[in-house]
Scaffold this active site. Structure first.
Site, short mmCIF file in Angstrom:
data_model
loop_
_atom_site.label_atom_id
_atom_site.label_comp_id
_atom_site.label_asym_id
_atom_site.label_seq_id
_atom_site.Cartn_x
_atom_site.Cartn_y
_atom_site.Cartn_z
N ALA A 36 -5.18 -2.90 34.16
CA ALA A 36 -4.74 -3.90 33.17
C ALA A 36 -5.12 -5.30 33.66
O ALA A 36 -6.17 -5.81 33.28
CB ALA A 36 -3.24 -3.77 32.93
N CYS A 42 4.60 -7.92 37.85
CA CYS A 42 5.28 -9.13 38.31
C CYS A 42 4.67 -10.41 37.73
O CYS A 42 5.36 -11.21 37.10
CB CYS A 42 5.24 -9.16 39.83
SG CYS A 42 5.93 -10.63 40.54
N GLY A 270 16.32 0.04 32.40
CA GLY A 270 15.76 0.44 33.68
C GLY A 270 14.26 0.68 33.59
O GLY A 270 13.66 0.66 32.50
N HIS A 446 23.23 -32.80 54.29
CA HIS A 446 24.24 -33.18 53.29
C HIS A 446 23.61 -34.12 52.27
O HIS A 446 22.87 -35.02 52.68
CB HIS A 446 25.42 -33.86 53.98
CG HIS A 446 26.45 -34.35 53.01
ND1 HIS A 446 27.33 -33.50 52.37
CD2 HIS A 446 26.73 -35.61 52.56
CE1 HIS A 446 28.12 -34.21 51.57
NE2 HIS A 446 27.77 -35.50 51.66
#
Ligand code: FAD
Ligand code: NAD
Length: 467
Positions: A36, A42, A270, A446
């Site tokens: 393909a 993905c 699934g 931070h």
């Protein structure tokens, strides 16, 4: 036509193309056959286009919401064809990049569908020509395909019933979208289309969404879905299309039939390894359920025939396929390797995101019982994290699990905005065998979400500073 190669890779997804690149780097003459498109599920119809649409839907929903953080937005309009073209552009950039990398490393790419002849040869039809390729090593990386419900086949109801592939490319906004399955795909794409403006109903057979994750972790996602107006029907059984073919019939937990009118029905129940239709059965390999059975080196039951990625079963994740592909290439080159990761992190790109790495609370407890140690568990909420508040994302938490006796970190879970990026820290700490003190005494910048990772460890040590 005949040709000869050392390594023949069937499938150019993340497993196959990474294996081919690494093998070529190691001086192995490599041929890759792809039927393909390079990049596989993905890059073409999976991870990348779905994440692009998630980002676009977020941007649109934020703008459309308006009045947010004092920002007034007027006249927001979705130009869906342009959004899809933008998404396709990202896919093209990445798949083009894969083709370039393969070429750069000298991998021979053969377009076409491989048909297995035996453990040392495949045939590829290219128009009138039949190309036979013989190899010393055969690497099977054919991936997976979506599971079809027999009573709700793809294409039924005049094309209403679709898989994720179509749901990544709806050219018109569905007015009413019903999603079957509240797993990764159903929730990621259901959220996308809700944010773009569709009415979305998710039907799940189990009593909760994302049933693979623990209930605490999933709570912020369920709350966000409710806020977005996504209807979730749990413990409902799908029966099929109604007689007119324009609604999904489901049975509620009390046994009553309910009709859900829909112009699109996404079935996301699934995926299964792609084992049929390309002569794999000729090898008579040992199987593990529906997947090719492999050992800790991705060897199948036939000598010099290897299998990786989705074809070799759970977890069906791109980064696992890539890691296996890289390892197999090195094994073929004579390196000593085994596939024994401390963790394969998993991310669900819902809103908010979920990330898990290593042991879950249940599996950590079971491990403790087996080996005679107690488990420490601590969470740090993003509501107490400055960066999360400034991002207007106070929901969620980071949770750490560690052995109570020696503080070895066993697992991580987090839910919150952008927590997918914490997967790197989680994976590294597990792979390096970090103790709670290692993370707790590392200076974290931070203000960042990462401080919640440090604070979770401090809290597990009874030393929390910001809660
Ligand atoms: P694939 O990527 O499926 O590649 C197999 C390739 O083999 C295909 O290109 C196929 O055409 C080719 N092929 C098959 N048979 C033959 C043959 N006989 N001859 C020639 N070529 C053949 N995973 C994540 O980790 N993160 C995510 O965010 C994520 N999102 C996803 C979203 C969606 C909508 C979907 C469907 C999947 C997602 N996944 C995600 C799963 C991920 O796509 C797969 O785990 C991954 O692609 C598996 O890689 P692979 O190389 O094993 O197989
Ligand atoms: P999934 O296994 O994640 O979810 C399927 C869901 O459908 C489950 O909740 C299950 O209980 C439900 N279900 C099954 N049969 C049903 C029925 N008849 N009626 C109603 N509900 C039913 O599968 P998926 O969402 O299709 O994704 C497939 C695979 O692709 C995943 O296993 C995952 O590995 C991969 N993926 C990963 C990502 C990511 O990493 N972010 C994203 C998308 C897909």
């Amino acid at each position: 036509m005949h040709s000869q190669t050392q390594l023949l890779v069937v499938g150019g997804g993340p497993g196959g193309y990474v294996a081919a690149i690494r093998a070529a780097q190691l001086g192995i003459k490599t041929t890759l056959v792809e039927g393909a498109a390079l990049g596989g599920t993905c890059l073409n119809i999976g991870c990348i286009p779905s994440k692009a649409l998630i980002h676009a839907a977020d941007a649109y929903a934020q703008a459309a919401q308006g009045g947010f953080m004092g920002i007034q937005v007027d006249g927001v309009r979705l130009d869906l064809p342009q959004t899809l073209a933008w998404k396709d552009g990202i896919v093209a950039k990445l798949t083009g990049g894969v083709a370039t990398l393969l070429k750069k490393h000298g991998v021979r790419v053969v377009p076409g569908w491989a048909e297995i002849v035996d453990g040392k040869s495949v045939e590829v039809r290219q128009g009138e020509e039949l190309l036979r390729i013989q190899c010393e090593h055969l690497l099977l990386a054919a991936g997976s395909q979506e599971v079809e419900l027999p009573f709700l086949p793809f294409g039924a109801g005049d094309g209403r019933v679709v898989s994720s592939t179509e749901a990544l490319a709806f050219t018109e906004l569905p007015r009413r979208l019903v999603v079957v399955g509240a797993g990764y795909i159903g929730l990621e794409l259901g959220t996308v289309w809700r944010k773009f403006g569709a009415e979305v109903t998710v039907v799940e057979a189990q009593p909760r969404i994302l049933p693979a994750y623990d209930a605490e972790l999933v709570k912020p996602v369920a709350a966000a879905l409710a806020r977005l107006g996504v209807q979730t029907l749990l413990a409902h059984r799908v029966e099929g299309l109604n007689a007119a073919g324009d609604a999904l019939t489901v049975r509620d937990p009390q046994g009553s039939l309910v009709e859900l009118p829909a112009d699109r029905i996404l079935v996301a129940v699934g995926r299964r390894p792609r084992t049929l239709g390309w002569g794999l059965e000729r090898l008579m390999l040992d199987m593990a359920g529906g997947a090719v059975k492999i050992d800790a080196q991705c060897r199948s039951s036939m000598k010099d025939v290897w299998a990786i990625g989705d074809l070799a079963g759970e977890p069906l994740l791109a980064h696992r396929a890539m890691a296996q592909g890289e390892m197999v290439a090195e094994l073929i080159a004579g390196h000593r390797r085994r596939f024994e990761p401390a963790s394969i992190p998993a991310v669900c790109f819902t809103d908010p995101e979920i990330v898990v790495a290593g042991h879950t609370p249940t599996s950590a407890e079971a491990e403790g019982t087996r080996h005679g140690f107690k488990v420490l568990q601590a969470t740090f909420p993003f509501a107490a994290n400055g960066r999360a508040l400034s991002l207007e994302a106070p929901e969620g938490f980071v949770r750490v699990l560690a052995r109570a006796d020696n503080h070895l970190i066993l697992g991580w879970q987090a839910v919150g905005a952008a927590v997918s990026e914490l997967s790197a820290a989680f994976g590294l700490s597990l792979e390096m065998g970090a103790r709670l003190e290692d993370v707790a005494h590392t200076i974290h910048a931070h203000p960042t979400l990462g401080e919640a990772v440090q604070e979770a460890c401090l809290r597990a040590l009874g030393q929390a500073l910001h809660i």
